[in-house]
Design an enzyme around this catalytic site. Structure first.
Site, PDB file in Angstrom:
ATOM      1  N   LYS A  72       0.848  -1.188   0.000  1.00  0.00           N
ATOM      2  CA  LYS A  72       0.000   0.000   0.000  1.00  0.00           C
ATOM      3  C   LYS A  72       0.889   1.245   0.000  1.00  0.00           C
ATOM      4  CE  LYS A  72      -4.461   0.822   2.099  1.00  0.00           C
ATOM      5  NZ  LYS A  72      -5.263   0.918   0.898  1.00  0.00           N
TER       6      LYS A  72
HETATM    7  N1  PMP Z   1      -7.741  -2.768  -3.651  1.00  0.00           N
HETATM    8  C1  PMP Z   1      -7.231  -1.538  -3.505  1.00  0.00           C
HETATM    9  C2  PMP Z   1      -6.590  -0.879  -4.674  1.00  0.00           C
HETATM   10  C3  PMP Z   1      -7.298  -0.900  -2.266  1.00  0.00           C
HETATM   11  O1  PMP Z   1      -6.805   0.327  -2.116  1.00  0.00           O
HETATM   12  C4  PMP Z   1      -7.903  -1.549  -1.181  1.00  0.00           C
HETATM   13  C5  PMP Z   1      -7.990  -0.878   0.160  1.00  0.00           C
HETATM   14  N2  PMP Z   1      -6.832  -1.136   0.911  1.00  0.00           N
HETATM   15  C6  PMP Z   1      -8.413  -2.835  -1.377  1.00  0.00           C
HETATM   16  C7  PMP Z   1      -8.319  -3.412  -2.624  1.00  0.00           C
HETATM   17  C8  PMP Z   1      -9.071  -3.583  -0.252  1.00  0.00           C
HETATM   18  O2  PMP Z   1      -8.127  -3.898   0.729  1.00  0.00           O
HETATM   19  P1  PMP Z   1      -8.558  -4.136   2.249  1.00  0.00           P
HETATM   20  O3  PMP Z   1      -9.666  -5.119   2.225  1.00  0.00           O
HETATM   21  O4  PMP Z   1      -7.327  -4.670   2.888  1.00  0.00           O
HETATM   22  O5  PMP Z   1      -8.980  -2.825   2.782  1.00  0.00           O
END
Ligand code: PMP
Length: 297
Positions: free
Chosen positions: A153
């Site tokens: 991230k």
């Molecule tokens: N895809 C992207 C591009 C994201 O930014 C996120 C948010 N973090 C997710 C998927 C979903 O991830 P999570 O379930 O860990 O929040």
């Protein structure tokens, strides 16, 4: 919206008012997008405030710092303790939590040898709301996994999401679906995607996506309650033959889709597996799910 006069944030060892926070105008995060962050939620449960999957989120933050060569000394336990303390200081139980590691001054392109940890929290409803979403296929692809660590991230990666989201809004859609470099469906700008076809769920495998913590939770819930689910590539054409579809993410939680481009999903949302999982997910984050009852789904 994100802070009030008496809000408290954490910055490098101190709990302070956001107005006292400092930033470096020569930070690599500002100039080149070399920073890592997380999006976490805490819920008010019957057993008190509970940060959902805090360990998994902070492990992903650590992973991002490692691959981007950003120095970062906090242990997972320290990060979790700081976050609970921060929620308490802000008198928040239902909250969205945003930790970010920014890098120090360096106008060169090698990673800086300094970093700053900031953690903020605020009250935030479901990011994409509750109504079914009208989505479009983005003209932007997800980044090639050979050009960056798509599963980290990293702040700079979000330019891709912002472009897709802006394009969707400009053409009067709620959200965007991005394909990967091989033209398979990858994910939404800030959430993962599942499709339902003939009583089974499919979601793209890891590789070109952010492997969401919510996505993993949904797969685990499916396995527990006996909903068939498979991680498998699918094309846009296959998505446009699906019975239904939904997005998953920490901020979005579980949200159904109404349509993609000209295709309207034929099943009623209330009769879908996504709808059941939306409720199961809520019970899971609130710690209200009895494992024995779960088979009743
Ligand atoms: N895809 C992207 C591009 C994201 O930014 C996120 C948010 N973090 C997710 C998927 C979903 O991830 P999570 O379930 O860990 O929040």
């Amino acid at each position: 919206m994100y802070s009030k006069d008496n809000s408290i944030i954490y910055q490098n060892g101190k709990f302070i008012n956001p107005k006292s926070a400092t930033g470096d105008i020569y930070s690599q995060t500002l100039h080149y997008g070399n920073g890592v962050f997380e999006g976490i939620r805490a819920y008010k449960t019957n057993a008190g405030t509970k940060i959902f999957k805090a360990k998994e989120h902070y492990e992903r933050l650590h992973y991002g710092a490692k691959v981007m060569n950003i120095p970062f000394q906090y242990t997972i336990d320290e990060l979790i303790d700081i976050t609970y303390k921060l929620l308490e200081l802000n008198e928040l139980q239902d909250a969205y939590i945003r930790p970010i590691i920014t890098t120090g001054a360096n106008m060169g392109l090698g990673s800086s040898d300094e970093s700053t940890l900031i953690i903020q929290c605020w009250e935030w409803g479901k990011l994409m709301g509750d109504k079914l979403l009208k989505v479009r296929t983005s003209s932007f692809q997800r980044p090639n996994p050979k050009s960056c660590f798509v599963d980290a991230k990293v702040t700079g990666h979000y330019i891709n999401s912002i472009l897709a989201r802006n394009e969707a809004s400009a053409s009067h859609y709620d959200e965007a679906i991005l394909l990967d470099m091989n033209n398979n469906v990858a994910e939404c700008s800030g959430a993962n995607v599942f499709i339902e076809k003939d009583g089974k769920l499919f979601t793209p495998p890891k590789g070109h996506i952010m492997p969401g913590i919510t996505r993993t939770t949904i797969i685990e819930l499916c396995q527990e309650v006996g909903i068939p689910v498979e991680e498998k590539h699918f094309s846009l054409e296959e998505m446009k033959q699906a019975d239904h579809a939904f997005f998953t993410g920490t901020a979005a939680e579980v949200v159904g889709l109404k349509s993609i481009d000209e295709y309207h999903f034929p099943k009623s949302w209330e009769s879908t597996l996504g709808y059941k999982l939306m409720h199961l997910y809520k019970q899971e984050v609130l710690g209200e799910r009895s494992k024995n009852l779960s088979k009743a789904v």
